[in-house]
Motif scaffolding. Structure first.
Motif, PDB file in Angstrom:
ATOM      1  N   LYS A 118     -10.633   6.898  -7.916  1.00 37.38           N
ATOM      2  CA  LYS A 118     -11.970   6.524  -7.448  1.00 37.38           C
ATOM      3  C   LYS A 118     -11.829   5.640  -6.209  1.00 37.38           C
ATOM      4  O   LYS A 118     -12.028   4.426  -6.254  1.00 37.38           O
ATOM      5  CB  LYS A 118     -12.732   5.801  -8.565  1.00 37.38           C
ATOM      6  CG  LYS A 118     -12.877   6.633  -9.845  1.00 37.38           C
ATOM      7  CD  LYS A 118     -13.414   5.821 -11.003  1.00 37.38           C
ATOM      8  CE  LYS A 118     -14.835   5.408 -10.784  1.00 37.38           C
ATOM      9  NZ  LYS A 118     -15.408   4.729 -11.988  1.00 37.38           N
ATOM     10  N   PRO A 119     -11.458   6.265  -5.093  1.00 40.55           N
ATOM     11  CA  PRO A 119     -11.193   5.474  -3.892  1.00 40.55           C
ATOM     12  C   PRO A 119     -12.460   4.904  -3.270  1.00 40.55           C
ATOM     13  O   PRO A 119     -13.549   5.457  -3.406  1.00 40.55           O
ATOM     14  CB  PRO A 119     -10.541   6.500  -2.955  1.00 40.55           C
ATOM     15  CG  PRO A 119     -11.140   7.809  -3.366  1.00 40.55           C
ATOM     16  CD  PRO A 119     -11.308   7.709  -4.862  1.00 40.55           C
ATOM     17  N   ASN A 120     -12.290   3.785  -2.593  1.00 39.54           N
ATOM     18  CA  ASN A 120     -13.362   3.228  -1.768  1.00 39.54           C
ATOM     19  C   ASN A 120     -12.744   2.771  -0.447  1.00 39.54           C
ATOM     20  O   ASN A 120     -11.553   3.001  -0.199  1.00 39.54           O
ATOM     21  CB  ASN A 120     -14.092   2.086  -2.496  1.00 39.54           C
ATOM     22  CG  ASN A 120     -13.136   0.982  -2.955  1.00 39.54           C
ATOM     23  OD1 ASN A 120     -12.230   0.578  -2.211  1.00 39.54           O
ATOM     24  ND2 ASN A 120     -13.323   0.501  -4.183  1.00 39.54           N
ATOM     25  N   VAL A 121     -13.536   2.134   0.380  1.00 35.07           N
ATOM     26  CA  VAL A 121     -13.054   1.755   1.704  1.00 35.07           C
ATOM     27  C   VAL A 121     -11.841   0.839   1.613  1.00 35.07           C
ATOM     28  O   VAL A 121     -10.904   0.941   2.408  1.00 35.07           O
ATOM     29  CB  VAL A 121     -14.181   1.072   2.505  1.00 35.07           C
ATOM     30  CG1 VAL A 121     -13.651   0.535   3.830  1.00 35.07           C
ATOM     31  CG2 VAL A 121     -15.321   2.049   2.754  1.00 35.07           C
ATOM     32  N   LYS A 122     -11.825  -0.031   0.605  1.00 32.15           N
ATOM     33  CA  LYS A 122     -10.721  -0.982   0.476  1.00 32.15           C
ATOM     34  C   LYS A 122      -9.570  -0.396  -0.326  1.00 32.15           C
ATOM     35  O   LYS A 122      -8.409  -0.461   0.084  1.00 32.15           O
ATOM     36  CB  LYS A 122     -11.221  -2.265  -0.193  1.00 32.15           C
ATOM     37  CG  LYS A 122     -10.133  -3.314  -0.355  1.00 32.15           C
ATOM     38  CD  LYS A 122     -10.664  -4.574  -1.028  1.00 32.15           C
ATOM     39  CE  LYS A 122      -9.544  -5.603  -1.202  1.00 32.15           C
ATOM     40  NZ  LYS A 122     -10.020  -6.827  -1.886  1.00 32.15           N
TER      41      LYS A 122
END
Length: 430
Positions: A118-122
């Motif tokens: 569940k990737p995000n910007v960080k």
């Protein structure tokens, strides 16, 4: 144990082996009218003699009951997968609710990454072993691209130190710590297919979680091979194939583990199918997916009963054996004896023709030794095959030999080493 390089010694070990009779439960490939020396369980396990009967029973149900076989007969198909859960839970060290059987390995890896990457910007990076089996590399690369990231930025591969062949646990942990702020997922194999190294999965899971990442394992070469404790180690998810050390047949059914801490997490994405729907309401055919509790909620498609029956036959043999830990004690002896004999070959010819790159520490390997051939590797491998010794060749110069405790004997190992020596004398130009 002090090993001896004699046939009599190998036979004495077989005479005192509590699992020696299990060999009779498997079909051994034939060569020149005799049993081949089969040391390739790390690629495809042998066929249990009970497999045909087990599958025939399900064919009979299909023949006699037709579609009613899902609900009637001695072994109705609708809950058939649950017959496999108990034995599998013991093999991978899990609770029954954390296990289910479905699909094939890479399909399951993708489905689990849908939920747990569940990737995000960080946090968007995935850390994995360098030189992982290609299907894992392809799966990770495509998942990263699917989320809009560049694999060159998002995938971190950790390789052994210069001049070494296997990874140090401290280096894995140091890499996790170095990238802690950006890691979304730590994804490792249980055993590296090429070197045979058994990773410290407990330490990797702890470090990954401390870094705030999800931790998953591909146990293709570990399940049924080495003792595992997935629940206790706290792995978030895992998947494996069953056609290697669990002898389910070519392309056999896969399995998954989802730790119980995630079973009630409604925020997890998943690619749903009706076989993962709540069983007591599945046939109402209502819209809106409501997952079965536990790992079964990740099921997608109708159970392939014939594939499951094949795995069931092998799991019954594991149940007779008692535990993977007990089998692992024999595995340690088998690989230890093979290691000793290979060193004897090198000593006899006066140089290190065969360099064992699998860890010498018995707790850091399973039923496999990988040998780098100094010269003539493919010719040596081909000679072994011509003599009925079935191993595995990996480019550019590695022979993998995998003595499996359920069906390999110490005499197998003795003769394999004898053929290695003969191969050097016959095909290697010095």
């Amino acid at each position: 144990m002090n090993f001896e390089n004699t046939l009599e010694f190998a036979q004495s070990l077989d005479a005192n082996d509590q699992f020696h009779s299990f060999r009779d439960q498997f079909y051994l490939p034939q060569y020149a009218g005799q049993n081949a020396i089969y040391l390739c369980g790390n690629s495809l396990g042998l066929q249990p003699k009970s497999t045909e009967t087990m599958i025939a029973g399900q064919l009979a149900s299909w023949r006699n009951l037709g579609v009613e076989g899902w609900f009637d007969g001695e072994e109705p198909w609708l809950p058939y997968h649950r017959k496999l859960v108990g034995p599998l839970a013991k093999i991978v060290g899990a609770k029954g609710s954390e296990i289910t059987v479905m699909n094939s390995l890479t399909v399951n890896l993708h489905l689990l990454m849908v939920s747990f990457y569940k990737p995000n910007v960080k946090r968007f990076k995935i850390l994995m072993e360098g030189g992982a089996f290609p299907s894992d590399q392809y799966a990770v690369e495509s998942q990263v691209k699917f989320h809009g990231f560049d694999p060159a930025d998002a995938v971190i591969e950790i390789f052994p130190r210069e001049g070494e062949y296997t990874l140090r646990t401290e280096d894995i942990i140091a890499q996790i710590n170095a990238d802690a702020d950006e890691l979304a997922l730590v994804l490792f194999g249980g055993i590296n297919y090429y070197t045979g190294q058994f990773f410290d999965l407990k330490a990797i899971a702890e470090a990954g979680h401390t870094a705030g990442a999800i931790v998953g394992f591909d146990l293709a070469h570990a399940a049924g091979n080495v003792p595992l404790q997935l629940h206790e180690w706290g792995a978030d998810f895992a998947c494996w194939c069953s056609y290697k050390y669990m002898n389910s047949g070519p392309g056999g059914i896969s399995g998954i583990f989802v730790h119980e801490k995630h079973h009630n997490d409604a925020t997890l994405n998943r690619f749903a199918g009706w076989w993962g729907y709540k069983l007591d309401e599945r046939f109402k055919m209502t819209p809106g997916f409501q997952p079965e509790r536990g790992a079964e909620g990740w099921q997608v498609s109708t159970s392939p009963i014939l594939l499951m029956a094949s795995l069931h036959a092998s799991l019954q043999i594991f149940e007779q054996a008692g535990s993977v830990s007990a089998l692992n004690k024999k595995s340690i002896q088998l690989t230890g004896y093979l290691e000793y004999l290979i060193n004897q070959v090198n000593e006899f010819i006066g140089y290190e023709q065969f360099k064992i790159i699998t860890p010498s520490n018995k707790h850091k390997r399973g039923s496999q030794l990988s040998l780098i051939c100094k010269s003539g590797g493919k010719a040596i491998f081909d000679y072994l095959v011509s003599q009925g010794v079935i191993g595995d060749w990996r480019e550019p110069d590695v022979i993998r030999l995998s003595p499996v405790p359920l069906y390999n004997s110490f005499e197998d190992v003795y003769h394999a080493a004898r053929h290695l020596l003969a191969a050097v004398k016959t095909v290697v130009k010095t």
